[in-house]
Design an enzyme around this catalytic site. Sequence first.
Site, PDB file in Angstrom:
ATOM      1  CB  SER A 256      -0.860  -0.050   1.189  1.00 45.25           C
ATOM      2  OG  SER A 256      -0.038   0.295   2.383  1.00 45.25           O
ATOM      3  CE  LYS A 257       0.865   6.835  -2.626  1.00 47.07           C
ATOM      4  NZ  LYS A 257       1.513   6.546  -3.957  1.00 47.07           N
ATOM      5  NE  ARG A 258       0.559   0.676   5.882  1.00 48.58           N
ATOM      6  CZ  ARG A 258       1.051  -0.503   5.915  1.00 48.58           C
ATOM      7  NH1 ARG A 258       1.860  -0.620   7.047  1.00 48.58           N
ATOM      8  NH2 ARG A 258       0.547  -1.583   5.628  1.00 48.58           N
ATOM      9  CG  HIS A 259       4.346  -1.112   1.747  1.00 49.67           C
ATOM     10  ND1 HIS A 259       3.177  -1.550   1.834  1.00 49.67           N
ATOM     11  CD2 HIS A 259       5.216  -1.833   2.886  1.00 49.67           C
ATOM     12  CE1 HIS A 259       3.040  -2.400   2.945  1.00 49.67           C
ATOM     13  NE2 HIS A 259       4.293  -2.566   3.505  1.00 49.67           N
ATOM     14  N   GLY A 260       5.446   3.378   0.032  1.00 55.90           N
ATOM     15  CA  GLY A 260       6.154   4.146  -1.012  1.00 55.90           C
ATOM     16  C   GLY A 260       5.382   4.167  -2.198  1.00 55.90           C
TER      17      GLY A 260
END
Length: 493
Positions: A256-260
């Site tokens: 997800s976005k959290r991973h970049g």
Amino acid sequence: MTTPVRVRFAPSPTGKLHIGGARTAIYNWAFARANGGTFILRIDDTDPTRSTDENTQVILRAMRWLGLDWDEGPEVGGDAGPYAQTERLDLYREAAQRLWDEGRAYPCFCTPEMLEADREAARARKDPFQGYQRRCRNLSREEARSRIDAGEPYVLRIKVPDDRGDVVIHDAVHGEVTFDAKELDDFVIFRSDGTPTYNFATVVDDALMGITQVIRGDDHLSNTPRQVMVYEALGAPVPTFAHISMILGADGKKLSKRHGATSVEEYRDAGYLPDAFVNYLALLGWSLDGETTVIPREVLAREFSLERISKNPATFDPKKLDWMNAEYINRMDDATFADEIMLPELIEAGLVDVGDEFDETWVDALARIVRPRTKMPADAARVAAPVFATAETLVWDEASVRKGLEREGMGAVLDAAAAALSALDDASWTAERIDAALEPLPEELDMKKRLVFQAVRVAVCGNLVSPPLGETMALIGRGDSLARIERARGLAL
Ligand code: GLU
């Protein structure tokens, strides 16, 4: 005779094309190509609140950038169109009407309150089945008709045959997956607002488009038994399914976005090569032989098979993607690298003007030293920058000067280098001759080789990480190389 392969990628334009969607697209494309089949792009835009034309455009652009050409779909047309679900509402209505006429679907008038009350009651009596209690399943046609005529809202439900038994799905990745038919309540295929549900629209489309293999994310595995019910009701052949595993981030959680960066666009803008990106994504859950990592697009398009898709979730590793990108750059020939990466980057960095003319051999020689040091396209300008400077404009990196020049005896090194190099005339100013001229210096000066070359390198290039000296100085030219050493003399001890 076997049926010709027809597969589709059916993104919902509710956002950009993400890594997971791109991988699904790649697998469908590669499967079609490997089997001489047809790759269809369909826009699943039935969710009007979240779908936008702009997202559709972004997805089409991303598909083109990835180089995944589709044989039927938006912009290219085809016999099974239209290829956007919002343009196919009549087809869904027709199909639903037919099922209704044949008694395979029926209208249901239950209000949300009634459905909730039924669910509550089922829960209270600890009934394992808490779905739709089939209240309207046996309404007479006349009663249904008069309630519809009276304006009562209704949905259309599919009639799951009483004797259907377990639904067994033959999945190319997961093998046989069995679903208990009891869990499949008579689900809604058309909503009261006249729009079809996903499970219905998708199957109507896949059936009409003659889809032979459905390759998609395994978040849809749980929808599949319902979809099988729709195929059976429609009397259409059930395709083969291949549900591909999720892509996880390094922490084992769903990517997800959290991973970049997660959208294809972001990777394009960061300068990744589409070929490298496609190669890397293809390996997230598929392998050629368990060991080959660099798999050019043509090989993928020839060798891709569902049998080699892994059941296990794949982990997205940005470092491996970077490695792959550098690998693709490094495998380019000098001329391609110069045209497609180096020159555009040099223009972008303002080191070169669009109309500038260069000698081809000079550009190739530059490409030869820049390419192996380019992991991302933008590196090319950084690596080549010293070549485009002059003795007047070169900026000497402070840390490099401290390390390379501000040392006892480095002035003498530069003097010796200047003397040795001055002996070469313009005609002998080649990489080999330059290297040969510098070669004896460490011995002559009785100094460590590393220190000698470090000093010359910093003097000429301004830093310690530049490409091989001889080749770089050949590109810079005799006059300016000597002028740089002369200027750097003032910095050395
Ligand atoms: N529009 C669906 C999605 O984006 C497609 C699902 C399918 O492939 O059946 O998830």
